[in-house]
Each structure stands twice: as C-alpha cells, then as structure tokens.
Design a protein around this motif. Sequence first.
Motif, PDB file in Angstrom:
ATOM      1  N   VAL A 128       0.863  -1.184   0.000  1.00  0.00           N
ATOM      2  CA  VAL A 128       0.000   0.000   0.000  1.00  0.00           C
ATOM      3  C   VAL A 128       0.904   1.240   0.000  1.00  0.00           C
ATOM      4  N   VAL A 129       0.877   1.992  -1.093  1.00  0.00           N
ATOM      5  CA  VAL A 129       1.780   3.133  -1.249  1.00  0.00           C
ATOM      6  C   VAL A 129       1.006   4.446  -1.109  1.00  0.00           C
ATOM      7  N   THR A 130       1.467   5.307  -0.225  1.00  0.00           N
ATOM      8  CA  THR A 130       0.888   6.642  -0.076  1.00  0.00           C
ATOM      9  C   THR A 130       1.971   7.667  -0.379  1.00  0.00           C
ATOM     10  N   ALA A 131       1.711   8.547  -1.348  1.00  0.00           N
ATOM     11  CA  ALA A 131       2.661   9.601  -1.687  1.00  0.00           C
ATOM     12  C   ALA A 131       2.089  10.938  -1.229  1.00  0.00           C
ATOM     13  N   LEU A 132       2.884  11.705  -0.487  1.00  0.00           N
ATOM     14  CA  LEU A 132       2.441  12.999   0.009  1.00  0.00           C
ATOM     15  C   LEU A 132       3.356  14.083  -0.559  1.00  0.00           C
ATOM     16  N   GLY A 133       2.810  14.908  -1.445  1.00  0.00           N
ATOM     17  CA  GLY A 133       3.577  16.018  -2.005  1.00  0.00           C
ATOM     18  C   GLY A 133       3.553  17.151  -1.003  1.00  0.00           C
ATOM     19  N   MET A 134       4.591  17.230  -0.194  1.00  0.00           N
ATOM     20  CA  MET A 134       4.588  18.273   0.850  1.00  0.00           C
ATOM     21  C   MET A 134       5.989  18.732   1.208  1.00  0.00           C
ATOM     22  N   ASP A 135       6.067  19.942   1.711  1.00  0.00           N
ATOM     23  CA  ASP A 135       7.296  20.449   2.305  1.00  0.00           C
ATOM     24  C   ASP A 135       7.328  19.890   3.729  1.00  0.00           C
ATOM     25  N   PHE A 136       7.959  18.714   3.893  1.00  0.00           N
ATOM     26  CA  PHE A 136       7.870  18.060   5.209  1.00  0.00           C
ATOM     27  C   PHE A 136       8.617  18.833   6.289  1.00  0.00           C
ATOM     28  N   ILE A 137       9.531  19.704   5.894  1.00  0.00           N
ATOM     29  CA  ILE A 137      10.232  20.504   6.899  1.00  0.00           C
ATOM     30  C   ILE A 137       9.218  21.431   7.587  1.00  0.00           C
ATOM     31  N   ARG A 138       8.231  21.841   6.799  1.00  0.00           N
ATOM     32  CA  ARG A 138       7.191  22.701   7.364  1.00  0.00           C
ATOM     33  C   ARG A 138       6.006  21.892   7.878  1.00  0.00           C
ATOM     34  N   ASP A 139       5.590  20.868   7.083  1.00  0.00           N
ATOM     35  CA  ASP A 139       4.280  20.248   7.297  1.00  0.00           C
ATOM     36  C   ASP A 139       4.305  18.811   7.795  1.00  0.00           C
ATOM     37  N   LEU A 140       5.444  18.321   8.289  1.00  0.00           N
ATOM     38  CA  LEU A 140       5.581  16.900   8.633  1.00  0.00           C
ATOM     39  C   LEU A 140       4.389  16.349   9.413  1.00  0.00           C
ATOM     40  N   GLU A 141       3.899  17.120  10.377  1.00  0.00           N
ATOM     41  CA  GLU A 141       2.836  16.639  11.262  1.00  0.00           C
ATOM     42  C   GLU A 141       1.555  16.315  10.484  1.00  0.00           C
ATOM     43  N   ALA A 142       1.386  16.947   9.311  1.00  0.00           N
ATOM     44  CA  ALA A 142       0.197  16.684   8.493  1.00  0.00           C
ATOM     45  C   ALA A 142       0.216  15.266   7.915  1.00  0.00           C
ATOM     46  N   ALA A 143       1.364  14.582   7.999  1.00  0.00           N
ATOM     47  CA  ALA A 143       1.442  13.208   7.498  1.00  0.00           C
ATOM     48  C   ALA A 143       0.845  12.220   8.489  1.00  0.00           C
ATOM     49  N   ALA A 144       0.741  12.606   9.765  1.00  0.00           N
ATOM     50  CA  ALA A 144       0.319  11.665  10.818  1.00  0.00           C
ATOM     51  C   ALA A 144      -1.000  10.953  10.499  1.00  0.00           C
ATOM     52  N   PRO A 145      -2.047  11.683  10.065  1.00  0.00           N
ATOM     53  CA  PRO A 145      -3.321  10.997   9.788  1.00  0.00           C
ATOM     54  C   PRO A 145      -3.226   9.992   8.638  1.00  0.00           C
ATOM     55  N   CYS A 146      -2.171  10.077   7.813  1.00  0.00           N
ATOM     56  CA  CYS A 146      -2.041   9.166   6.663  1.00  0.00           C
ATOM     57  C   CYS A 146      -1.293   7.890   7.030  1.00  0.00           C
ATOM     58  N   LEU A 147      -0.837   7.765   8.270  1.00  0.00           N
ATOM     59  CA  LEU A 147      -0.025   6.606   8.648  1.00  0.00           C
ATOM     60  C   LEU A 147      -0.875   5.492   9.224  1.00  0.00           C
ATOM     61  N   PRO A 148      -0.580   4.257   8.830  1.00  0.00           N
ATOM     62  CA  PRO A 148      -1.301   3.128   9.409  1.00  0.00           C
ATOM     63  C   PRO A 148      -0.777   2.876  10.823  1.00  0.00           C
ATOM     64  N   PRO A 149      -1.578   2.175  11.662  1.00  0.00           N
ATOM     65  CA  PRO A 149      -1.076   1.811  12.981  1.00  0.00           C
ATOM     66  C   PRO A 149       0.008   0.744  12.828  1.00  0.00           C
ATOM     67  N   GLY A 150       0.740   0.499  13.887  1.00  0.00           N
ATOM     68  CA  GLY A 150       1.768  -0.541  13.834  1.00  0.00           C
ATOM     69  C   GLY A 150       3.163   0.034  13.931  1.00  0.00           C
ATOM     70  N   ARG A 151       4.124  -0.820  13.682  1.00  0.00           N
ATOM     71  CA  ARG A 151       5.523  -0.442  13.892  1.00  0.00           C
ATOM     72  C   ARG A 151       6.080   0.304  12.674  1.00  0.00           C
ATOM     73  N   ARG A 152       6.634   1.474  12.913  1.00  0.00           N
ATOM     74  CA  ARG A 152       7.077   2.350  11.827  1.00  0.00           C
ATOM     75  C   ARG A 152       8.588   2.542  11.818  1.00  0.00           C
ATOM     76  N   LEU A 153       9.119   2.605  10.610  1.00  0.00           N
ATOM     77  CA  LEU A 153      10.533   2.942  10.440  1.00  0.00           C
ATOM     78  C   LEU A 153      10.617   4.184   9.564  1.00  0.00           C
ATOM     79  N   ILE A 154      11.297   5.205  10.057  1.00  0.00           N
ATOM     80  CA  ILE A 154      11.556   6.376   9.218  1.00  0.00           C
ATOM     81  C   ILE A 154      12.912   6.175   8.558  1.00  0.00           C
ATOM     82  N   TYR A 155      12.929   6.261   7.239  1.00  0.00           N
ATOM     83  CA  TYR A 155      14.147   6.077   6.450  1.00  0.00           C
ATOM     84  C   TYR A 155      14.554   7.446   5.916  1.00  0.00           C
ATOM     85  N   TYR A 156      15.730   7.919   6.335  1.00  0.00           N
ATOM     86  CA  TYR A 156      16.174   9.261   5.916  1.00  0.00           C
ATOM     87  C   TYR A 156      17.615   9.139   5.401  1.00  0.00           C
ATOM     88  N   PRO A 157      17.750   8.672   4.160  1.00  0.00           N
ATOM     89  CA  PRO A 157      19.081   8.386   3.614  1.00  0.00           C
ATOM     90  C   PRO A 157      19.718   9.616   2.961  1.00  0.00           C
TER      91      PRO A 157
END
Length: 313
Positions: A128-157
């Motif tokens: 299940v792929v969700t793409a969010l076109g956003m300035d995450f430096i400004r709007d990161l918190e707006a991604a929260a409602p789009c996240l499924p429950p469960g164990r999450r890994l943030i990948y920042y390469p």
Amino acid sequence: MSFTFQDFPVAADDLRSDVLAGLAACPKSIPPKYFYDEAGCRLFEAICAQPEYALCRTERMLMASRLPDIAAAAGPLDCIIEPGAGECSKVRLLLDALHPAHLVVLDIAGAPLAAAAQALAQAYPGLVVTALGMDFIRDLEAAAPCLPPGRRLIYYPGSSIGNFPPDTATALLTRFRRLAGADGRLLIGFDLKKDPLLLHAAYNDAAGITAAFNLNLLERLNRELGADFDPARFRHYAFYNPVAGRIEMHLLSLAAQTVSVAGQRFHFALGETLHTEYSYKFRRDEFSTIAGNAGWELANEWEQQGFAVQLYG
Ligand code: AVJ
C-alpha cells in the motif's frame, strides 16, 4: 495495486516570502529546499553520477552489501516512511528485505514523486503506497493521519540531514521521533568527516554539474518570481569549513549589481555572497549525540568509505 497521492501544495507564497526574507537578511541566504524544481531534481541526479561525488554511490553499496544485517536489526515492520524520497529508488532495497505492508513517501517536488511512487506501487503489487507532495520541513505533522497503525521505520538516507545545522537537525529528528511513535525506528545515512580536499572536489566537480545545480536556483527565481538575476554575473562558490564541519555553498556576485525580485530591489556588492546550502559532515559519535538529544537511542551502525548508516530505536 494500491496507490494514493495527496498534494499539500507548497504555496507559491512560501517561495516568495522565504526568498524575500532571505535576500533582505545579512548575510543573504535562501533555504536549500528550493533547489528542487524539475530541473533541480534532474541536476541532483546528475551530481550523483559525477566521479567526485561518491556519496550516493557509496551509500547504495553499503546498503546493498549490509542489507541482511540491516533488515535483521530493524526487525519486523508495518510501515516505512521516507521523507524526501524523490525518485523512490533507494527504498526498493528495504522493501525487498523488510516486506512492510505500507510505504509512505514524502517530497516537496510533488509531481515527480507521484510518478515515481505510482511506478513503485506497480512493481510491488501487495504494497500500500501513499505519496504525500509536501514540504515536510514545514508540514511533517500533516502526514500523521495518513499513517497506518503498527511499527514504523523512518528512512532518511542520502545525508539529507546534513543540510541542517545541529540544532535544527535535532529539532527535525525530534519531530521524526513523534511521528514514528515510541516503538518507532529511524534508519539514517550521513556523510562522514574526511579529507577536506575530497570534500571540496565533491562540491566542485570538473563537469560543472554542481555549479549548474546551484545557479539553477537563480533561473527558478527568474521564472517563478519574475526576478531578473543574470546567472553569468554570479559564481558557484563551495568550500569546506573545517571549524564548522560543513561544506558551504554560495552564489558569489561577480559585480556590484541590483536585482529585482517579486517587485523588490536588492543590491549585491562585488564579492558578496548569497548562501544557498550547508552540507554538514559528522563523526559517528557526533551524530549519535545529535540524535540522542532528539530522543533516539543508537541500536546499530554500519560504515563504508566515508559514509555511515545508523539505526535508532
Ligand atoms: C542531497 C543534501 C545530501 O548536501 O551533498 C549535492 C545536495 N548539494 N551537491 C548534499 C548537494 C550539492 C546533497 N544532499
């Protein structure tokens, strides 16, 4: 196939107000996130193919060769979140090894992100792929409602974290911590301190691609803000500052000149610079201190040829 795209338009006003504020400041500066218009995204990919710029190549090799180890250390996951995913090419390795049910990708360049994420969804039918076109430096918190429950890994390469001075990096990693949740994880790649001459060469490639990337910012302002920068009167100027531990990238004015941007006039003295980017380089312990200040505990780390990947929980 499951794919959704949601656009959080970066108001044209943002570019305008950030640029006007940056040009009015002393010294003048513009945030590096504005490099990435369509041409800027393409030029960045071209930088990664330059012989002097080993960062992307080294990270890819590290990830490929240590993948089983990294996957085992990360443990079972429900969702991978990648801020600044761009072409969505780096995350494929992780998908192959970790098989999460969900992938959430974020990028300020919404249109190229949507195209790349859709192609990814086609290649991974169960995902299940969700793409969010956003300035995450400004709007990161707006991604929260789009996240499924469960164990999450943030990948920042990709050493993207190096764009931020340590205090700002700590603040961003603190927001990552909140988004990932108490049992969340962070897998982050960053460039290590190394011979300054190698660093210098990486940001001054012989083919001039980094120079074109830096100067493209002026073309963007001309087009999107009705500015009248003459790129021929500015020089790409990048150097390693060993005291601060960072590459500094500037556009240096080759003449005394006045430029008009969004109807306002700004004077550049001969030799004055417009600062466009920091690219911090770290030692592994320096970085784990920064991440520790953001509430992340180091779980594992890998190093290869001047680049490091660390896993936090
Ligand atoms: C994508 C931010 C990691 O800082 O090395 C490459 C961007 N700037 N060449 C970096 C960049 C000039 C790059 N990051």
